[in-house]
Design an enzyme around this catalytic site. Structure first.
Site, mmCIF file in Angstrom:
data_model
loop_
_atom_site.group_PDB
_atom_site.id
_atom_site.type_symbol
_atom_site.label_atom_id
_atom_site.label_comp_id
_atom_site.label_asym_id
_atom_site.label_seq_id
_atom_site.Cartn_x
_atom_site.Cartn_y
_atom_site.Cartn_z
ATOM 1 N N GLU A 1 19.568 11.022 18.071
ATOM 2 C CA GLU A 1 18.350 10.198 17.997
ATOM 3 C C GLU A 1 18.494 9.209 16.839
ATOM 4 O O GLU A 1 17.613 9.059 15.992
ATOM 5 C CB GLU A 1 17.110 11.075 17.776
ATOM 6 C CG GLU A 1 16.930 12.151 18.814
ATOM 7 C CD GLU A 1 15.672 12.998 18.616
ATOM 8 O OE1 GLU A 1 14.792 12.615 17.825
ATOM 9 O OE2 GLU A 1 15.584 14.047 19.268
ATOM 10 N N GLU B 1 14.301 21.537 17.431
ATOM 11 C CA GLU B 1 13.552 21.703 16.177
ATOM 12 C C GLU B 1 12.962 23.099 15.993
ATOM 13 O O GLU B 1 11.760 23.258 15.755
ATOM 14 C CB GLU B 1 12.470 20.613 16.099
ATOM 15 C CG GLU B 1 13.080 19.212 16.162
ATOM 16 C CD GLU B 1 12.068 18.070 16.341
ATOM 17 O OE1 GLU B 1 10.864 18.332 16.316
ATOM 18 O OE2 GLU B 1 12.500 16.930 16.514
HETATM 19 O O1 9MR Z 1 10.081 8.776 19.961
HETATM 20 C C1 9MR Z 1 9.203 9.743 20.521
HETATM 21 C C2 9MR Z 1 7.771 9.262 20.446
HETATM 22 O O2 9MR Z 1 7.615 8.067 21.201
HETATM 23 C C3 9MR Z 1 6.852 10.359 20.979
HETATM 24 O O3 9MR Z 1 5.508 9.964 20.813
HETATM 25 C C4 9MR Z 1 7.094 11.668 20.233
HETATM 26 C C5 9MR Z 1 6.288 12.822 20.818
HETATM 27 O O4 9MR Z 1 6.708 13.145 22.123
HETATM 28 O O5 9MR Z 1 8.467 12.016 20.289
HETATM 29 C C6 9MR Z 1 9.311 11.029 19.748
HETATM 30 O O6 9MR Z 1 10.650 11.470 19.783
HETATM 31 C C7 9MR Z 1 10.947 12.610 18.987
HETATM 32 C C8 9MR Z 1 11.969 13.430 19.741
HETATM 33 O O7 9MR Z 1 11.493 13.744 21.020
HETATM 34 C C9 9MR Z 1 12.327 14.681 18.960
HETATM 35 N N1 9MR Z 1 12.758 14.364 17.626
HETATM 36 C C10 9MR Z 1 11.857 13.493 16.842
HETATM 37 C C11 9MR Z 1 11.561 12.235 17.638
HETATM 38 C C12 9MR Z 1 10.700 11.282 16.812
HETATM 39 O O8 9MR Z 1 9.453 11.855 16.554
#
Ligand code: 9MR
Length: 330
Positions: A243, A137
């Site tokens: 994802e 990102e």
């Molecule tokens: O699904 C993840 C969530 O449980 C966490 O709290 C969050 C912060 O670490 O990250 C979420 O996953 C993200 C991923 O790592 C990067 N792309 C967006 C995802 C959804 O927010």
């Protein structure tokens, strides 16, 4: 409300039916403690991404301290069950340990921090983690570079450096750039492809692009998704739907329409997976679902019990699962 009693298919080993790896993001605590969760993962998926365990805040909690406990157990799990482990994520604007955000130093000192961080983590996992989301990102919606501590303190060379450091630490690992909305924002996709294309032309190893695919039942249009994936492929990158989920709530839907929506989610799933299969077989790094059951999803609490995944909260298959499966057998 429960999902329908009788979706149109039975549970089969999904990954065995697929001609690309089928992955899932795992919650480490559940994997260890919940047998049903673990068994379903073992039987359905052949690629694993840690939803939290390999993020900087967890794996690198202090400048000189690394916490590889969960990573090492995931490595063992993957070896034992013959699964691929995908590392997520080395560099991100979010999810840094507090010490990182507070670190003070000049450009060289920050570069040293970046290098040590990547060398140590990738070096530790060398040979056991097949691929990495090296950078997550890093672009804004309009295609400009997103602000983060690395950009601020090192300058935009941080992008090239993080891929170079990862390749130094494990030359055999496949290196990915990962981002959201690449299938729905052409300016963003264009900027990412141009930027990474320039780095590749300079000899920087970047093997693939993770299109996160946080989609919903109505958006984006299937043609936009397929065209974006084909464009990534045409630029010589592996394509990972990294994802994947299909939200019901984000589409601004009514719960009254529940059954209808789950069916619609199933047909969307089928269309999207069928589109993915039209990429060349060598370009298909895999499709990774962002969680196992609906109740495990990051969207479940956030979006009023959203149900974006393949299994319901009791691990029963949903129409989305059947749609995935149907796309594999046509
Ligand atoms: O699904 C993840 C969530 O449980 C966490 O709290 C969050 C912060 O670490 O990250 C979420 O996953 C993200 C991923 O790592 C990067 N792309 C967006 C995802 C959804 O927010």
């Amino acid at each position: 409300m429960d999902t329908e009693k009788d979706p149109s298919c039975n549970k089969v080993p999904l990954f065995e039916k697929a001609d690309f790896p089928v992955g899932v993001a795992v919650d480490f605590a559940k994997l260890i403690r919940d047998e049903a969760y673990r068994n379903l993962i073992i039987s359905q998926f052949n690629s694993i991404t840690a939803e939290q365990s390999m993020k900087a805040s967890f794996i690198h909690p202090a400048r000189d301290a690394y916490n590889f406990s969960e990573t090492d157990q995931l490595i063992e799990f993957c070896k034992k069950h013959n699964k691929r482990l995908h590392g997520h994520t080395l560099v991100w604007y979010k999810g840094n340990a507090k010490w990182m955000d507070k670190f003070k130093g000049d450009k060289d000192a920050w570069d040293q921090v970046l290098k040590e961080h990547i060398h140590t983590i990738v070096g530790h996992c060398r040979g056991n983690v097949k691929s990495w989301d090296v950078l997550n990102e890093a672009f804004n919606d309009d295609g400009s570079l997103r602000q983060n501590v690395w950009l601020k303190n090192i300058g935009e060379e941080y992008i090239e450096k993080c891929f170079r450091y990862a390749a130094e630490a494990d030359p055999a690992a496949l290196l990915f750039y990962n981002d959201f909305d690449l299938e729905s924002r052409p300016e963003k996709l264009d900027a990412v492809l141009k930027y990474l294309g320039r780095l590749k032309a300079k000899g920087v190893k970047i093997d693939g692009i993770g299109m996160q695919m946080h989609t919903n039942v109505n958006f984006p249009y299937i043609t936009d998704i397929n065209m974006a994936a084909m464009e990534v492929e045409a630029h010589g990158f592996l394509v990972h739907y990294s994802e994947f989920d299909i939200s019901l709530v984000k589409a601004g839907t009514l719960w009254m329409m529940d059954k209808h929506l789950l069916k619609r989610q199933g047909s969307r799933m089928k269309e999207i997976v069928a589109g993915y299969r039209r990429l060349g077989s060598k370009s298909r790094f895999g499709i990774t679902m962002w969680g196992l059951s609906d109740a495990d999803s990051w969207l479940y609490d956030k979006n009023d019990h959203d149900r974006p995944l393949l299994f319901d909260k009791r691990y029963k298959v949903k129409p989305a699962y059947c749609g995935f499966l149907e796309a594999l057998t046509e």
